[in-house]
Design an enzyme around this catalytic site. Structure first.
Site, mmCIF file in Angstrom:
data_model
loop_
_atom_site.group_PDB
_atom_site.id
_atom_site.type_symbol
_atom_site.label_atom_id
_atom_site.label_comp_id
_atom_site.label_asym_id
_atom_site.label_seq_id
_atom_site.Cartn_x
_atom_site.Cartn_y
_atom_site.Cartn_z
ATOM 1 N N ASN A 1 4.440 7.930 39.102
ATOM 2 C CA ASN A 1 4.652 6.921 38.065
ATOM 3 C C ASN A 1 3.391 6.619 37.265
ATOM 4 O O ASN A 1 3.474 6.060 36.155
ATOM 5 C CB ASN A 1 5.174 5.617 38.689
ATOM 6 C CG ASN A 1 6.596 5.730 39.200
ATOM 7 O OD1 ASN A 1 7.006 5.004 40.095
ATOM 8 N ND2 ASN A 1 7.369 6.668 38.644
ATOM 9 N N ASP B 1 16.638 5.322 42.132
ATOM 10 C CA ASP B 1 16.521 6.222 40.984
ATOM 11 C C ASP B 1 17.572 5.901 39.924
ATOM 12 O O ASP B 1 18.680 5.478 40.243
ATOM 13 C CB ASP B 1 16.688 7.668 41.461
ATOM 14 C CG ASP B 1 16.158 8.674 40.458
ATOM 15 O OD1 ASP B 1 15.419 8.267 39.542
ATOM 16 O OD2 ASP B 1 16.487 9.868 40.583
#
Length: 310
Positions: free
Chosen positions: A81, A33
Site C-alpha cells: 500500500n 479486499d
C-alpha cells in the site's frame, strides 16, 4: 425480486446458516479486499470505499463475538500500500487514525474486554498513525477476553525474514545454540505477545490468494480458507457464516483423514505404538462414515496381527 422480499430471504438464509454452525474457529484472519473497486463501481472516490469498508469491519467484530471467535486479525494496510498515490495513502492514514481512536474509546470494546494490537512494521507509518496505535493499545492493554489485531505496514515474507535475521544474529553472538532453535524461538521474534494459530482466512473481492498473510500462523496450522466475491463493503453476515461453515467442513475432513490413517497403520505397528493409534481411532471414529467405522473385533484383530514390540 423486490427489496422487502430480498430482505426476508436473506434473513431466513442467515437463520439457516446460524442453526447449521456447530463449532467455530478460535482465530479468524480477514483480507479486506475490494474497497477501491466497490467505490469505482459506485462512481465514488477510493476514500469513500475505504470508509464504507470500515463500517463492515465494525460489523465483523460484532459477528465474531456473537459466534464465539476469540481473536480477529484484519489486513488493514500492507507494505504494498505504500506504492499507492500519495493522496490515497494520506486519506488511508487519516481513516486509520480516526478508527483506531474510535475503537479505543468505544463502549462496547471496553464492555467486551477487547485488546487492540498492531502487527507489522508500524515504525514505517507516519507519526500520527503511530500515536493512534499507541493510544488504542494503551487503552485496551489490560483486556484479554477478545483480541483484535490490526495488520499495518504488514508483509508476511518480511516478517519471517526479520525473525530469521534475529535468530542468526543471536547464534553468531553465542546467545542461542543452533541445536536449541525450535518453533518457540521463531515465534518469540515475530511479535511482542503471542498470536494464536490462524484457523480460518477470509478473503473478499473475488481473488483466490492469501497474499502472504500471516504465513507462520496460517500455513503452519493448515488454516481453512474462504474466498468470496462480494467487495469488502458488501460483505454480509451470511457471507461470514458461510466462512465459518467452511472451517467446520475443513475440520471434519481433517478428523476423517486422521481416523483413516490410524486404522490403516494399526496392523503395522508395534505394541508401543499401538496404544497411541487406538487412541486416535477412538477419538475420531465418529467422524468416519458408518460403513468405515471399525468395531471392537476389528480393533482386537489389529492388535493380534501387529508385529511384536522391538
Amino acid at each position: 425480486m423486490n427489496r422487502w422480499l430480498r430482505e426476508r430471504v436473506d434473513a431466513a438464509y442467515e437463520q439457516l446458516l446460524s442453526r447449521e454452525i456447530d463449532g467455530v474457529p478460535t482465530h479468524v484472519a480477514v483480507i479486506q479486499d475490494g474497497n477501491r473497486r466497490y467505490a469505482r463501481r459506485q462512481g465514488s472516490d477510493a476514500t469513500d470505499g475505504h470508509r464504507e469498508g470500515a463500517e463492515t469491519t465494525e460489523d465483523v467484530l460484532e459477528w465474531c463475538q456473537e459466534v464465539g471467535v476469540e481473536e480477529l486479525t484484519l489486513y488493514a494496510f500492507s507494505t504494498e500500500n505504500f506504492e499507492r498515490p500519495a493522496e490515497e495513502r494520506e486519506a488511508l492514514y487519516d481513516l486509520l487514525c480516526e478508527k483506531l481512536r474510535e475503537f479505543a474509546d468505544a463502549e462496547r470494546v471496553h464492555e467486551n474486554g477487547v485488546k487492540i494490537r498492531a502487527l507489522g512494521a508500524v515504525e514505517r507509518l507516519p507519526k500520527r498513525v503511530r500515536e493512534a496505535v499507541d493510544y488504542a493499545e494503551d487503552r485496551t492493554r489490560d483486556y484479554d477476553r477478545f483480541v483484535l489485531n490490526i495488520a499495518l505496514a504488514y508483509g508476511g515474507r518480511s516478517e519471517l525474514l526479520e525473525a530469521a535475521r534475529g535468530v542468526a544474529e543471536d547464534v553468531e553472538s553465542g546467545a542461542v545454540d543452533p541445536e536449541e532453535i525450535d518453533v518457540e524461538t521463531i515465534e518469540r521474534r515475530l511479535y511482542d505477545e503471542p498470536v494464536r494459530d490462524v484457523d480460518l482466512i477470509i478473503r473478499t473481492g473475488g481473488d483466490e490468494r492469501t497474499s502472504n498473510f500471516l504465513p507462520w500462523h496460517a500455513n503452519g496450522n493448515e488454516a481453512a480458507v474462504f474466498f468470496c466475491t462480494p467487495y469488502w463493503p458488501e460483505f454480509s453476515k451470511p457471507d461470514f457464516l458461510r466462512g465459518i461453515r467452511t472451517y467446520e467442513h475443513r475440520q471434519e475432513s481433517w478428523r476423517r483423514t486422521r481416523a483413516r490413517r490410524a486404522l490403516a497403520l494399526l496392523g503395522a505397528m508395534s505394541d508401543r505404538e499401538l496404544a497411541e493409534a487406538r487412541s486416535i481411532v477412538d477419538r475420531f471414529r465418529d467422524s468416519l462414515p458408518t460403513a468405515e467405522q471399525p468395531d471392537e473385533d476389528e480393533l482386537e484383530g489389529a492388535d493380534s496381527s501387529g508385529p511384536a514390540a522391538d
